[in-house]
Motif scaffolding. Structure first.
Motif: not given
Length: 52
Positions: A5-7, A11-15
């Protein structure tokens, strides 16, 4: 599966970050292009007014 969940969150924040940076760059290039076209049009208009 405790840390997936953390990773996925990272990934969502990076996108989202890449999307925002891309949109800002695209809009910036559009503004620069618009200003250059405006300056070019004014230059041709001055030349036309002087000679014609």
């Amino acid at each position: 599966m405790g840390n997936s969940t953390g990773s996925m969150f990272y990934m969502f924040i990076i996108v989202i970050g890449v999307y925002i940076i891309g949109m800002l760059a695209f809009l910036g290039f559009q503004q620069i292009k618009k200003r250059l076209n405006k300056r070019r049009d004014l230059k041709f208009q001055e030349r036309r007014d002087r000679h014609g």
